[in-house]
Design an enzyme around this catalytic site. Structure first.
Site, PDB file in Angstrom:
ATOM      1  N   GLU A  87       0.821  -1.207   0.000  1.00 28.82           N
ATOM      2  CA  GLU A  87       0.000   0.000   0.000  1.00 28.82           C
ATOM      3  C   GLU A  87       0.860   1.264   0.000  1.00 28.82           C
ATOM      4  O   GLU A  87       0.514   2.254  -0.634  1.00 28.82           O
ATOM      5  CB  GLU A  87      -0.974   0.011   1.183  1.00 28.82           C
ATOM      6  CG  GLU A  87      -2.065  -1.055   1.090  1.00 28.82           C
ATOM      7  CD  GLU A  87      -2.994  -0.871  -0.115  1.00 28.82           C
ATOM      8  OE1 GLU A  87      -3.042   0.226  -0.689  1.00 28.82           O
ATOM      9  OE2 GLU A  87      -3.675  -1.849  -0.485  1.00 28.82           O
ATOM     10  N   TYR A 145      -5.352   6.982   4.372  1.00 30.24           N
ATOM     11  CA  TYR A 145      -5.454   5.933   3.353  1.00 30.24           C
ATOM     12  C   TYR A 145      -4.745   4.642   3.783  1.00 30.24           C
ATOM     13  O   TYR A 145      -5.334   3.563   3.773  1.00 30.24           O
ATOM     14  CB  TYR A 145      -4.892   6.417   1.997  1.00 30.24           C
ATOM     15  CG  TYR A 145      -4.834   5.249   1.037  1.00 30.24           C
ATOM     16  CD1 TYR A 145      -5.981   4.834   0.379  1.00 30.24           C
ATOM     17  CD2 TYR A 145      -3.657   4.521   0.873  1.00 30.24           C
ATOM     18  CE1 TYR A 145      -5.958   3.712  -0.442  1.00 30.24           C
ATOM     19  CE2 TYR A 145      -3.617   3.404   0.064  1.00 30.24           C
ATOM     20  CZ  TYR A 145      -4.775   3.002  -0.597  1.00 30.24           C
ATOM     21  OH  TYR A 145      -4.749   1.891  -1.379  1.00 30.24           O
ATOM     22  N   ASP A 162      -9.007   6.842  -2.126  1.00 26.29           N
ATOM     23  CA  ASP A 162      -7.866   7.252  -2.955  1.00 26.29           C
ATOM     24  C   ASP A 162      -8.424   7.831  -4.255  1.00 26.29           C
ATOM     25  O   ASP A 162      -9.639   8.042  -4.373  1.00 26.29           O
ATOM     26  CB  ASP A 162      -6.894   6.078  -3.193  1.00 26.29           C
ATOM     27  CG  ASP A 162      -7.466   5.040  -4.136  1.00 26.29           C
ATOM     28  OD1 ASP A 162      -8.684   5.097  -4.435  1.00 26.29           O
ATOM     29  OD2 ASP A 162      -6.703   4.182  -4.609  1.00 26.29           O
TER      30      ASP A 162
END
Ligand code: SF4
Length: 361
Positions: A40, A123, A141
């Site tokens: 990520e 996020y 996102d």
């Protein structure tokens, strides 16, 4: 259909579509929170196709959070070299050290604790908590914002500074709390494969029957954006200083843009100055060496997030002086083949192959 019914139906349609159509990506074959976290962090700001090789290399070398914590910063930056946004790597590295010191090497499965780690924002927090720990946090996102803006005809501009809150509220509402990890990935995947920025494939879209933008024939209108400011362009001059077969490289301080990376000395060209003059002046100011420019090696253009540079690179002969640093925190005189051992910014890597070929400079 009531609002509740359509929300439930959208979740179901997304989940069915994702199970059949998702791409098989290496980070989707693990539940290890560390591996999901690494993926990520890399995927923030970088395309999937680019990330795959970096991800594999990074985990081949640093397979566990303890391996990352124990690595030195140069190793981490070398593995990250070319991915850009190096603060991501430095933060991940520091966070791994905290995980080892304070959490016995286990990535905390608690949002509050995880969010306190360096580099973990909304996020990354939501992505890792939902995908690795099945906790009900919705990710927002660029892909998610675009899908939501079209699905719900949201008029907030996706690139406005205060837009995140609005999109987060809608994402939270739509989130499937029974399967948050899969749901989050499904929305992002839909944005990446179907609801693309240009020419979305609405005919194949799993949620097209509920899509507001499609119903109103306004798919091109959403997502709304505020016009971008034009990015400034800076002229920069850089010198490859050669002395007895070795080249001078310097290391930037650990924080800030390109922090911790190595580069050739140089800097901005002042008004009224030629690139050549700037090269000589910058080297004097930055490393206290007197040099003579011998030839122009290359002109490199590179775009960063908020500005672009045009960089003139010169081959220089060492004339005199002892290195005294002003700005950089370290320096080395290296043989050309040793350049591979150091992490450089992309703008430097654009001319290093040429430099190798022309080592008469
Ligand atoms: S129908 Fe088209 S615009 Fe609407 S969510 Fe699907 S791909 Fe996006």
């Amino acid at each position: 259909m009531t609002h509740y019914q359509s929300t439930t139906a959208i979740r179901k349609a997304l989940s069915n579509w994702y199970r059949t159509h998702q791409r098989h990506l290496p980070w989707r074959q693990t539940r290890d929170p560390y591996r999901i976290w690494v993926s990520e962090v890399m995927l923030q700001q970088t395309q999937v196709a680019t990330v795959i090789d970096y991800y594999r290399r990074f985990l081949d070398r640093l397979a566990t959070v303890a391996d990352l914590a124990a690595a030195d910063q140069q190793t981490v930056l070398k593995l990250w070299e070319g991915l850009g946004y190096y603060a991501r790597a430095r933060n991940l590295h520091r966070a791994a050290q905290i995980v080892c010191n304070d959490f016995a090497g286990r990535v905390p499965g608690n949002m509050d604790a995880f969010r306190k780690l360096p580099g973990v924002g909304a996020y990354i927090g939501a992505a890792v908590m939902s995908i690795a720990f099945e906790q009900p946090f919705a990710v927002v996102d660029g892909n998610v914002k675009r899908v939501l803006a079209r699905l719900l005809c949201l008029d907030d501009a996706v690139n406005a500074t205060n837009a995140h809150k609005t999109f987060q509220v809608h994402a939270d509402e739509l989130l499937d709390r029974n399967d948050p990890g899969e749901f989050n990935q499904a929305v992002m995947e839909l944005g990446a494969l179907i609801c693309t920025p240009k020419k979305p494939v609405c005919a194949s879209c799993a949620v097209n029957r509920w899509c507001c933008a499609r119903q109103q024939n306004q798919v091109d209108v959403y997502p709304r954006r505020v016009p971008k400011k034009s990015t400034p362009v800076y002229r920069v001059a850089v010198g490859v200083v050669k002395k007895k077969g070795r080249l001078l490289i310097t290391r930037r301080k650990s924080e800030g843009l390109l922090g911790g990376l190595w580069e050739f000395p140089g800097g901005r060209i002042d008004d009224g100055e030629t690139a050549k003059q700037a090269c000589v002046r910058e080297i004097k100011e930055e490393v206290n060496l007197t040099v003579a420019v011998e030839s122009h090696l290359a002109q490199v253009k590179h775009a960063y997030t908020h500005f672009r540079i045009i960089m003139d690179v010169f081959c220089c002969r060492y004339v005199g002086g002892r290195v005294r640093l002003r700005g950089p925190v370290d320096f080395q005189w290296v043989r050309p083949h040793q350049l591979d051992h150091y992490p450089f910014p992309k703008a430097n890597n654009k001319f290093i192959p040429l430099l190798r070929r022309q080592l008469q400079c």
